[in-house]
Write an enzyme that holds these catalytic residues in place. Sequence first.
Site, short mmCIF file in Angstrom:
data_model
loop_
_atom_site.label_atom_id
_atom_site.label_comp_id
_atom_site.label_asym_id
_atom_site.label_seq_id
_atom_site.Cartn_x
_atom_site.Cartn_y
_atom_site.Cartn_z
N HIS A 1 -7.49 2.58 3.69
CA HIS A 1 -7.37 3.38 4.92
C HIS A 1 -8.70 3.45 5.69
O HIS A 1 -8.70 3.66 6.89
CB HIS A 1 -6.92 4.81 4.58
CG HIS A 1 -5.44 4.93 4.31
ND1 HIS A 1 -4.85 4.48 3.16
CD2 HIS A 1 -4.44 5.48 5.06
CE1 HIS A 1 -3.55 4.73 3.20
NE2 HIS A 1 -3.27 5.35 4.35
N CYS B 1 -11.14 2.33 -0.14
CA CYS B 1 -9.75 2.73 0.10
C CYS B 1 -9.37 1.99 1.37
O CYS B 1 -10.13 1.99 2.35
CB CYS B 1 -9.66 4.25 0.32
SG CYS B 1 -8.04 4.74 0.97
N GLU C 1 -3.93 7.93 7.98
CA GLU C 1 -2.47 7.82 7.89
C GLU C 1 -1.81 8.43 9.13
O GLU C 1 -0.76 7.99 9.57
CB GLU C 1 -1.97 8.51 6.61
CG GLU C 1 -0.50 8.32 6.30
CD GLU C 1 -0.10 6.89 5.93
OE1 GLU C 1 -1.00 6.08 5.61
OE2 GLU C 1 1.10 6.59 5.97
N ASP D 1 0.86 -1.20 0.00
CA ASP D 1 0.00 0.00 0.00
C ASP D 1 0.89 1.24 0.00
O ASP D 1 2.12 1.14 0.14
CB ASP D 1 -0.92 0.01 1.23
CG ASP D 1 -1.90 1.19 1.23
OD1 ASP D 1 -2.43 1.51 0.14
OD2 ASP D 1 -2.15 1.79 2.28
N SER D 2 0.25 2.41 -0.13
CA SER D 2 1.00 3.67 -0.07
C SER D 2 1.43 3.97 1.37
O SER D 2 2.43 4.65 1.58
CB SER D 2 0.13 4.82 -0.58
OG SER D 2 -1.02 4.94 0.24
N CYS E 1 -4.19 -2.01 -1.77
CA CYS E 1 -4.41 -0.61 -2.10
C CYS E 1 -5.33 -0.57 -3.31
O CYS E 1 -5.03 -1.18 -4.35
CB CYS E 1 -3.06 0.03 -2.45
SG CYS E 1 -3.20 1.71 -3.09
N1 DGL Z 1 -4.97 3.05 0.70
C1 DGL Z 1 -4.92 3.31 -0.66
C2 DGL Z 1 -6.15 2.88 -1.40
O1 DGL Z 1 -6.75 1.89 -1.00
C3 DGL Z 1 -4.27 4.60 -1.12
C4 DGL Z 1 -4.59 5.86 -0.38
C5 DGL Z 1 -3.70 6.99 -0.88
O2 DGL Z 1 -2.48 6.85 -0.80
O3 DGL Z 1 -4.24 8.02 -1.37
O4 DGL Z 1 -6.52 3.44 -2.39
#
Ligand code: DGL
Length: 277
Positions: A193, A191, A159, A16-17, A79
Amino acid sequence: MTQYIPDTQRPIGLFDSGEGGLTVARAVADLLPHENLIYACDTAHFPYGPRPLAEVRAFFRRFMEFFVEQNCKLVIVACNTATAAAIDLLLADAFPIPALGVVQPGAAMAAEASATGRIGVAATQGTCDSGIYPQTIRLFRPDAYVVQQACPILVIRAEEGVISGPEVRREVERCLAPILAERVDTLVLGCTHFPHMAKVIQDVVGPAVRLVDPGKATAVQVADLLRRRGLLNPGPGPGQRRAFTTGDPQRFLEVACRLWPGGVDAAAHIHLWSQQE
Ligand code: DGL
């Protein structure tokens, strides 16, 4: 000399990011506690949501090389944005090790969960713009009405490890208002997150709206795939869970411990680019 380890004990890679994919790692660890996990994230390039998908795709490809070097038996693209950016590569099985994204399992689960076919998707800008969720949900349910909303502020909050409190609740309310106005009965947390703040989100949308966490659906698919290929780790002990970040490992671990207490054993820095873009 490289040490021989049986295929079953090779780690599962997750990408993931930032801290978001930990929601997927947790779902996998809950279902498959004996698996060794390598969580790798690109904190140096966080957030992915506003970036062009071609750039995210290039970052992901570099991470796939890292997972191959780490002798992973399988990679989970934990992600949604990276899944959207690399969906053709994932579907074409274009890597030396199997890799799967979170969107297909999530879309299938949403299509099944919804009674009315009115489905909301909260995601990043990149995921929304790609159209991957509406397209994939309609593969499973052609009559579905899908409404999307980018919620970048929620990505930033998760985050930071800020997942509850009145401020977050207000932000969730503001972000989800356009989706709720469409009378959806199902909301995809599109997402990785967002499941970190699932309690607040469920509270805001109310009990009549079913939350779909694609990470959980993905964990089920992973278990199935490993079982079919004879790659499940039989244990007996709990798996090791190591993290790597292109950013600051201390900072990563500090937030990770708040989001998933006891979830990550150790974190280290990885340098994947000769020049950090
Ligand atoms: N958690 C990621 C997703 O599911 C990326 C969130 C991001 O870095 O903007 O898209």
